[in-house]
Design a protein around this motif. Structure first.
Motif, PDB file in Angstrom:
ATOM      1  N   ALA A 170      -7.863  27.979  15.129  1.00  2.00           N
ATOM      2  CA  ALA A 170      -6.903  28.804  15.284  1.00  2.00           C
ATOM      3  C   ALA A 170      -7.226  30.851  14.614  1.00  2.00           C
ATOM      4  O   ALA A 170      -6.870  31.293  15.650  1.00  2.00           O
ATOM      5  CB  ALA A 170      -5.515  28.248  14.401  1.00  2.00           C
ATOM      6  N   CYS A 171      -8.455  30.420  13.877  1.00  2.00           N
ATOM      7  CA  CYS A 171      -8.507  31.617  13.460  1.00  2.00           C
ATOM      8  C   CYS A 171      -9.019  32.389  14.818  1.00  2.00           C
ATOM      9  O   CYS A 171      -8.946  34.065  15.783  1.00  2.00           O
ATOM     10  CB  CYS A 171      -9.422  31.516  12.948  1.00  2.00           C
ATOM     11  SG  CYS A 171     -10.676  29.676  12.672  1.00  2.00           S
ATOM     12  N   VAL A 172     -10.267  30.916  16.295  1.00  2.00           N
ATOM     13  CA  VAL A 172     -10.370  32.020  16.937  1.00  2.00           C
ATOM     14  C   VAL A 172      -9.556  32.645  18.278  1.00  2.00           C
ATOM     15  O   VAL A 172      -9.913  33.268  18.447  1.00  2.00           O
ATOM     16  CB  VAL A 172     -11.378  30.757  17.504  1.00  2.00           C
ATOM     17  CG1 VAL A 172     -12.585  31.105  19.191  1.00  2.00           C
ATOM     18  CG2 VAL A 172     -12.637  30.540  16.547  1.00  2.00           C
ATOM     19  N   ALA A 173      -8.604  31.208  18.215  1.00  2.00           N
ATOM     20  CA  ALA A 173      -7.547  31.867  18.924  1.00  2.00           C
ATOM     21  C   ALA A 173      -6.792  32.933  19.073  1.00  2.00           C
ATOM     22  O   ALA A 173      -6.233  33.744  20.005  1.00  2.00           O
ATOM     23  CB  ALA A 173      -6.316  30.562  19.493  1.00  2.00           C
ATOM     24  N   ALA A 174      -6.319  33.220  17.949  1.00  2.00           N
ATOM     25  CA  ALA A 174      -5.866  33.966  17.213  1.00  2.00           C
ATOM     26  C   ALA A 174      -6.176  36.143  16.989  1.00  2.00           C
ATOM     27  O   ALA A 174      -5.681  36.859  17.777  1.00  2.00           O
ATOM     28  CB  ALA A 174      -4.788  34.353  15.829  1.00  2.00           C
ATOM     29  N   CYS A 175      -7.980  35.964  17.222  1.00  2.00           N
ATOM     30  CA  CYS A 175      -9.164  36.641  17.341  1.00  2.00           C
ATOM     31  C   CYS A 175      -8.628  37.646  18.327  1.00  2.00           C
ATOM     32  O   CYS A 175      -9.170  37.080  19.518  1.00  2.00           O
ATOM     33  CB  CYS A 175     -10.064  36.837  17.155  1.00  2.00           C
ATOM     34  SG  CYS A 175     -11.530  37.994  17.006  1.00  2.00           S
ATOM     35  N   PRO A 176      -8.738  38.715  18.706  1.00  2.00           N
ATOM     36  CA  PRO A 176      -8.836  39.578  19.965  1.00  2.00           C
ATOM     37  C   PRO A 176     -10.186  39.583  20.186  1.00  2.00           C
ATOM     38  O   PRO A 176     -10.445  39.264  21.406  1.00  2.00           O
ATOM     39  CB  PRO A 176      -8.140  41.332  19.536  1.00  2.00           C
ATOM     40  CG  PRO A 176      -7.976  41.429  17.930  1.00  2.00           C
ATOM     41  CD  PRO A 176      -8.294  39.855  17.496  1.00  2.00           C
ATOM     42  N   ASN A 177     -10.826  39.420  18.911  1.00  2.00           N
ATOM     43  CA  ASN A 177     -12.347  38.844  19.593  1.00  2.00           C
ATOM     44  C   ASN A 177     -13.223  38.242  20.049  1.00  2.00           C
ATOM     45  O   ASN A 177     -13.911  37.735  20.544  1.00  2.00           O
ATOM     46  CB  ASN A 177     -13.719  39.809  19.500  1.00  2.00           C
ATOM     47  CG  ASN A 177     -12.758  41.463  18.671  1.00  2.00           C
ATOM     48  OD1 ASN A 177     -12.289  41.925  19.581  1.00  2.00           O
ATOM     49  ND2 ASN A 177     -12.989  41.730  17.605  1.00  2.00           N
ATOM     50  N   ALA A 178     -12.060  36.394  19.867  1.00  2.00           N
ATOM     51  CA  ALA A 178     -12.118  35.111  19.700  1.00  2.00           C
ATOM     52  C   ALA A 178     -13.629  35.037  19.264  1.00  2.00           C
ATOM     53  O   ALA A 178     -14.428  34.846  19.338  1.00  2.00           O
ATOM     54  CB  ALA A 178     -12.481  34.639  21.330  1.00  2.00           C
ATOM     55  N   SER A 179     -13.511  35.688  17.640  1.00  2.00           N
ATOM     56  CA  SER A 179     -14.705  35.421  16.504  1.00  2.00           C
ATOM     57  C   SER A 179     -14.526  34.589  15.876  1.00  2.00           C
ATOM     58  O   SER A 179     -13.677  34.024  15.345  1.00  2.00           O
ATOM     59  CB  SER A 179     -14.265  36.632  15.910  1.00  2.00           C
ATOM     60  OG  SER A 179     -15.609  36.400  14.717  1.00  2.00           O
ATOM     61  N   ALA A 180     -14.933  33.672  15.597  1.00  2.00           N
ATOM     62  CA  ALA A 180     -15.340  32.487  14.447  1.00  2.00           C
ATOM     63  C   ALA A 180     -15.382  32.390  13.210  1.00  2.00           C
ATOM     64  O   ALA A 180     -16.256  31.851  12.189  1.00  2.00           O
ATOM     65  CB  ALA A 180     -16.281  31.363  15.762  1.00  2.00           C
ATOM     66  N   SER A 181     -16.276  34.177  13.063  1.00  2.00           N
ATOM     67  CA  SER A 181     -16.298  34.392  11.347  1.00  2.00           C
ATOM     68  C   SER A 181     -15.376  33.789  10.610  1.00  2.00           C
ATOM     69  O   SER A 181     -16.012  32.950   9.543  1.00  2.00           O
ATOM     70  CB  SER A 181     -16.118  35.310  11.060  1.00  2.00           C
ATOM     71  OG  SER A 181     -16.695  36.934  12.339  1.00  2.00           O
ATOM     72  N   GLY A 216     -20.927  32.675  21.570  1.00  2.00           N
ATOM     73  CA  GLY A 216     -20.623  33.035  22.791  1.00  2.00           C
ATOM     74  C   GLY A 216     -18.857  33.865  21.771  1.00  2.00           C
ATOM     75  O   GLY A 216     -18.110  34.003  22.483  1.00  2.00           O
ATOM     76  N   PHE A 217     -18.836  32.865  21.048  1.00  2.00           N
ATOM     77  CA  PHE A 217     -17.840  33.840  20.347  1.00  2.00           C
ATOM     78  C   PHE A 217     -18.086  35.234  19.839  1.00  2.00           C
ATOM     79  O   PHE A 217     -19.026  35.697  20.039  1.00  2.00           O
ATOM     80  CB  PHE A 217     -17.876  33.080  18.989  1.00  2.00           C
ATOM     81  CG  PHE A 217     -17.460  31.677  18.536  1.00  2.00           C
ATOM     82  CD1 PHE A 217     -15.648  31.590  19.247  1.00  2.00           C
ATOM     83  CD2 PHE A 217     -17.821  30.875  18.492  1.00  2.00           C
ATOM     84  CE1 PHE A 217     -15.650  29.789  18.841  1.00  2.00           C
ATOM     85  CE2 PHE A 217     -17.789  29.599  18.477  1.00  2.00           C
ATOM     86  CZ  PHE A 217     -16.521  28.687  18.357  1.00  2.00           C
ATOM     87  N   GLY A 218     -16.722  35.958  19.952  1.00  9.03           N
ATOM     88  CA  GLY A 218     -16.727  37.565  19.549  1.00  9.03           C
ATOM     89  C   GLY A 218     -17.310  37.869  18.419  1.00  9.03           C
ATOM     90  O   GLY A 218     -17.665  37.073  16.807  1.00  9.03           O
ATOM     91  N   ASN A 219     -17.436  39.451  17.644  1.00 12.43           N
ATOM     92  CA  ASN A 219     -17.900  39.847  16.602  1.00 12.43           C
ATOM     93  C   ASN A 219     -16.571  39.260  15.781  1.00 12.43           C
ATOM     94  O   ASN A 219     -15.399  40.043  15.977  1.00 12.43           O
ATOM     95  CB  ASN A 219     -17.920  41.247  17.122  1.00 12.43           C
ATOM     96  CG  ASN A 219     -20.121  41.219  17.071  1.00 12.43           C
ATOM     97  OD1 ASN A 219     -20.947  40.122  16.718  1.00 12.43           O
ATOM     98  ND2 ASN A 219     -20.302  41.534  17.883  1.00 12.43           N
ATOM     99  N   CYS A 220     -16.601  40.327  14.559  1.00 14.49           N
ATOM    100  CA  CYS A 220     -15.369  40.106  13.751  1.00 14.49           C
ATOM    101  C   CYS A 220     -15.203  41.570  13.779  1.00 14.49           C
ATOM    102  O   CYS A 220     -15.985  42.184  12.910  1.00 14.49           O
ATOM    103  CB  CYS A 220     -15.648  39.329  11.971  1.00 14.49           C
ATOM    104  SG  CYS A 220     -14.833  40.105  11.611  1.00 14.49           S
ATOM    105  N   SER A 221     -14.040  42.196  14.009  1.00 17.90           N
ATOM    106  CA  SER A 221     -13.871  43.858  13.506  1.00 17.90           C
ATOM    107  C   SER A 221     -12.235  44.221  12.580  1.00 17.90           C
ATOM    108  O   SER A 221     -11.658  44.749  12.984  1.00 17.90           O
ATOM    109  CB  SER A 221     -13.971  44.970  15.170  1.00 17.90           C
ATOM    110  OG  SER A 221     -12.425  44.234  15.837  1.00 17.90           O
ATOM    111  N   ASN A 222     -12.237  42.472  12.074  1.00 18.67           N
ATOM    112  CA  ASN A 222     -11.170  43.939  10.621  1.00 18.67           C
ATOM    113  C   ASN A 222     -10.184  43.802  11.139  1.00 18.67           C
ATOM    114  O   ASN A 222      -9.501  43.822  10.651  1.00 18.67           O
ATOM    115  CB  ASN A 222     -11.817  44.214  10.148  1.00 18.67           C
ATOM    116  CG  ASN A 222     -13.039  44.184   8.926  1.00 18.67           C
ATOM    117  OD1 ASN A 222     -13.410  43.320   8.724  1.00 18.67           O
ATOM    118  ND2 ASN A 222     -14.273  45.942   9.035  1.00 18.67           N
ATOM    119  N   HIS A 223      -9.786  43.023  12.083  1.00 13.62           N
ATOM    120  CA  HIS A 223      -8.558  43.011  12.409  1.00 13.62           C
ATOM    121  C   HIS A 223      -7.488  42.022  11.670  1.00 13.62           C
ATOM    122  O   HIS A 223      -6.304  42.208  11.638  1.00 13.62           O
ATOM    123  CB  HIS A 223      -7.793  42.477  14.187  1.00 13.62           C
ATOM    124  CG  HIS A 223      -8.421  43.030  15.339  1.00 13.62           C
ATOM    125  ND1 HIS A 223      -7.740  43.919  15.522  1.00 13.62           N
ATOM    126  CD2 HIS A 223      -9.470  43.189  15.521  1.00 13.62           C
ATOM    127  CE1 HIS A 223      -8.116  44.490  17.062  1.00 13.62           C
ATOM    128  NE2 HIS A 223      -9.266  44.177  16.690  1.00 13.62           N
TER     129      HIS A 223
END
Lengths: 253, 637
Positions: A170-181, A216-223
């Protein structure tokens, strides 16, 4: 049980055949849904109707149906795992919805989560991240007595908070960057907080982060969207800890 | 067929250690030449695949889930037993062994159960070394709690998520072996047959659940860790995909099935709210540490719990079993709940529920302590039912949960098919007629981490295993059979859905082969199931195609097997003319209504051999010998 009644809901559901490049929304109506039933039981009802009318049922993943296996995962009205916080899709109940309401249902979307069919996506990238260090390298055998190492309750509790991740995505799905952080940091944190995790701390952080990027997961930008949808309320403090561990690793290498 | 349990000689306390040191070994260079197939990735399968990979075997590991981390062991809540005696309350290997064999109503194997108790301490050490975050005291030591059927505190736990944490520990070890190249992981694969070559298990056929393709895999041994069969009841605490298919197909290839009628109906589950619901949610038995079970004394009392004064409440477990109180074993707690509901004292809208009340504990310990101990369970309850258990008592009712029966195995965990080993809930060996709480995790991990790594080596070192490959005729035959069945299922296009017929089977099983059984009901079941089966094969509607992801097809195949298993369960229950543990025949009870065993005629394992379609199973008996304990009337009073 609390006040029960039967309601009707209209669904806009994402359908996509296997190997089909692009899917589409289709509309269905499900009648006579008990407000005591779960969201997935409502989809079971839809599938009974579809089967009986000679149509192909909707495919979605679910298994334990008590919020612990992490198999289920739907985006409901734009929110991963739906409108109620701190639960997985399977724990969502129909009493949260109104009679006659229209619900939009989509899969967890992210580039590394390739679509398989309808609402089912491939999350094997998570397994590959874990394979790069989500463990303590100890073979089954004869370790020392379990009480030989004392662990402060506070650390143990924090480790447990992080370890409660169910790997749903869910964390990936919700992230605008698709981050798996959030996912990756939860595992790194668990071991960073425990003495057993120390010998491999450096290697673990750098390898798992590398694999996360490679998938291919994106970076975390603290959303912070990840934290908001996490069914286990895992906090982004874990991402901060992951960064510290990663920098420590970078400095040591 | 003669069943040889291969229990080593010598003193009970030293059997395993001396046997282990005599087992044949495979040298490290040869280990990598052996390919092993492990089916399932729960505590037994995950631990086995990881440990065998660590030893250097080439392992192929299969699961029906999309990731090995999701196997249903993950849902175990309360804890895992170990005879560590950290609490200084008199625990020992002997006591854990004795509690387990007594809890199983003296229908388990002494030697296996003792080995389980002996390995329990090692498991905790192993899991702590893996970084499993067990609950701890402020001083940094591990915490314990109590569970049913024991008078010591020996249960280790990680909040209400012990199964999850133990499984993730095993999964981590497994993924480490995947990364090392020792284990190849095959998720979303369903095993549909075991392939026998020269009488030995040498491969499996799986359906790729994404593409629908049938895939062939070859190995020197097959290790089956596919869990139990309680979804035969439709209502079950198991995951919706849990099934008996892999085990049942092995059974049809010659693995005998032992004690299928021993099933556990777990006392603390959230009651069903409608016919469409098959998955029931369990609330950990640990709740019975502080929760008090009661019903109104008056029949058909529809007052709210808060409106029923203390002297009009019947705390029936405390009343009937003063020394164990609310912590009696599961079978006894369940049966008593059913009895009071049958006496019209049940509560809630369906009247099939009893109260589990925390008022006294909250008063004594404060809400904070209760929240600390059971917070996630209370939240789960509130989320499911819309009621707040801090304010009003929970309502609970028993639900099918665990199956003690399973494929017969010897002391090496080998079935009656050479090379086919069966671990965890899928086998029958350690829990007799009733499993105590917090023992399933213990058995799964004991089998996977500490038994199979030794016994498989001995099997490989002492067995001739000529090289075979997947072009062998046995693979062709097996694959053709599966194809025919799949095509048949898809071609019927009748009027009933899989869910409808599953429900029909399940309600019948629950009513007649559930918490209480009698001759008449069992005979009726044996007559009725073939009719449901006939309807299934003539009137089922399975949509979609075989070359696609098709969950309806998966469920149909599983129901076909449940429809055969259910009948065997009823036959086994009919044959066993006594009451023991979870198998309660109303004709056989003491004056006080407790289970009445018949040790003279039934101190044996009933192992059923498949004879082919439409032919009755043949019964084989393994006599149980008790050298060190004396079976007694189980008393928790």
């Amino acid at each position: 049980m609390s006040e029960t009644k039967n309601i009707t809901v209209h669904l806009k559901v994402w359908r996509q055949k296997r190997n089909e490049k692009k899917g589409r929304f289709e509309s269905y109506t499900v009648k006579d849904v008990s407000t005591d039933s779960s969201f997935l039981e409502m989809l079971d009802l839809l599938n009974e109707d579809l089967t009986k009318s000679g149509k192909e049922p909707l495919e979605f993943d679910s298994d334990c149906r008590e919020g612990i296996c992490g198999t289920c995962g739907l985006v409901i009205n734009g929110v991963a795992h739906g409108p109620q916080q701190a639960i997985a899709t399977c724990q969502l109940h129909m009493r949260k919805f109104k009679d006659g309401e229209t619900l939009t249902i989509e899969p967890f979307r992210a580039k590394p989560f390739t679509p398989i069919k309808d609402l089912i996506v491939d999350r094997s990238a998570f397994d590959r991240i874990i394979s790069k260090g989500g463990y303590v390298s100890t073979n089954a055998g004869s370790p020392q007595d379990a009480n030989a190492i004392l662990i402060p309750k506070k650390n143990s509790d924090l480790a447990m908070d992080a370890a409660s991740c169910i790997g749903c995505g869910a964390c990936v799905a919700a992230c605008p960057n698709a981050s798996a952080s959030l996912f990756t940091s939860a595992k790194i944190s668990q071991y960073a907080l425990l003495p057993q995790g120390q010998p491999e701390a450096t290697r673990r952080a750098s390898q798992m982060v590398d694999q996360m990027d490679l998938e291919g997961f994106g970076n975390c930008s603290n959303h912070g969207e990840c934290e908001a949808v996490c069914p286990k309320q895992i906090t982004i403090a874990n991402i901060a800890r992951m960064r510290r561990e990663f920098f420590k690793a970078a400095l040591r290498s | 067929m003669k069943l040889d349990a291969k229990i080593p000689g010598g003193q009970l306390e030293t059997k395993w250690s001396s046997y282990k040191s005599q087992l044949k070994l495979v040298n490290p260079a040869n280990k990598r030449k052996h390919e092993l197939i492990v089916v399932g990735t729960g505590l037994a399968g995950g631990a086995a695949a990881a440990s065998l990979g660590e030893l250097g075997y080439k392992v192929k590991n299969f699961c029906i889930q999309d990731s090995p981390r999701r196997a249903h062991s993950i849902a175990a809540q309360g804890g895992i037993n170990a005879s560590k005696n950290y609490q200084n309350d008199g625990d020992s290997i002997w006591r854990l062994f004795y509690d387990t064999i007594k809890g199983g109503d003296f229908r388990g194997r002494e030697a296996n159960t003792y080995r389980l108790a002996e390995l329990s301490a090692n498991i905790i050490d192993q899991c702590v070394a893996q970084g499993v975050p067990f609950a701890r005291e402020y001083g940094g030591l591990l915490a314990n709690r109590s569970f049913g059927g024991a008078q010591v505190s020996r249960t280790f736990y990680a909040r209400g998520q012990t199964g999850q944490q133990l499984l993730l520990g095993a999964y981590g070890s497994l993924m480490r072996q995947v990364d090392a190249g020792n284990v190849e992981m095959y998720p979303r694969r369903e095993m549909l047959d075991v392939v026998l070559i020269d009488g030995k298990a040498r491969g499996i056929i799986c359906r790729n659940l994404i593409t629908g393709e049938l895939e062939r895999y070859v190995g020197d041994a097959v290790i089956l860790c596919t869990g139990g069969y309680s979804p035969v009841y439709y209502l079950s605490t198991n995951a919706v995909n849990s099934n008996v298919t892999a085990a049942w197909r092995c059974h049809k290839k010659g693995a005998v099935m032992a004690n299928p009628c021993y099933t556990q109906i777990h006392p603390t589950c959230i009651p069903q709210e409608g016919d469409h619901q098959s998955k029931l949610t369990l609330m950990s038995e640990s709740l019975r540490n502080d929760g008090r079970v009661w019903v109104p004394k008056k029949e058909n009392d529809s007052r709210k719990a808060s409106g029923i004064p203390e002297n009009e409440r019947d705390y029936f477990l405390e009343r009937k079993y003063p020394s164990f109180g609310n912590l009696v074993p599961r079978d006894i707690a369940s049966r008593n709940a059913k009895e009071v509901c049958d006496e019209n004292k049940g509560v809630g809208s369906t009247r099939r529920a009893v109260f589990l009340d925390f008022e006294e504990a909250i008063g004594r310990l404060g809400e904070n302590v209760i929240a600390e101990r059971y917070g996630n369970l209370f939240d789960m309850y509130q989320n499911l039912t819309g009621e707040n258990p801090y304010k009003t008592p929970m309502m609970i009712y028993p639900a099918p949960h665990y199956t003690m029966g399973g494929l017969w195995v010897d002391y090496n965990l080998q079935s009656t098919i050479p090379g086919l080993h069966v671990l965890g809930e899928a086998n029958f060996s350690d829990h007799g007629a009733n499993r105590l709480g917090a023992s399933a995790l213990m058995q799964g991990l004991a089998d996977g981490y500490f038994v199979i790594p030794y016994t498989i080596g001995s099997f490989l070192a002492s067995t001739e295993l000529p090289k075979v490959d997947t072009s062998h005729d046995a693979f062709n035959e097996s694959e053709n059979d599966i194809k025919q069945t799949v095509n048949k299922l898809l071609s019927i296009k009748g009027g009933k859905t899989v869910r409808e017929l599953h429900r029909e089977l399940g309600y019948l099983m629950l009513d007649k082969v559930g918490m209480a059984r009698d001759k008449e009901g069992l005979e009726e079941t044996i007559e009725k199931i073939p009719k449901i089966r006939e309807e299934f094969w003539n009137n089922i509607n399975v949509p979609g195609s075989s070359d696609d992801l098709n969950k309806s097809l998966e469920m149909a195949g599983r129901l076909a097997d449940f429809l055969e298993l259910g009948e065997l369960m009823a036959r086994d229950a009919l044959n066993r003319e006594e009451s023991c543990g979870g198998h309660f025949r109303t004709e056989y009870m003491t004056e006080e209504g407790e289970a009445l065993r018949n040790d003279k005629d039934f101190t044996h394992v009933s192992a059923w051999e498949y004879q082919g379609e439409g032919k009755p199973h043949v019964l084989h008996k393994e006599e149980l010998e008790f050298d060190r304990v004396t079976p007694s009337q189980r008393s928790y009073k």
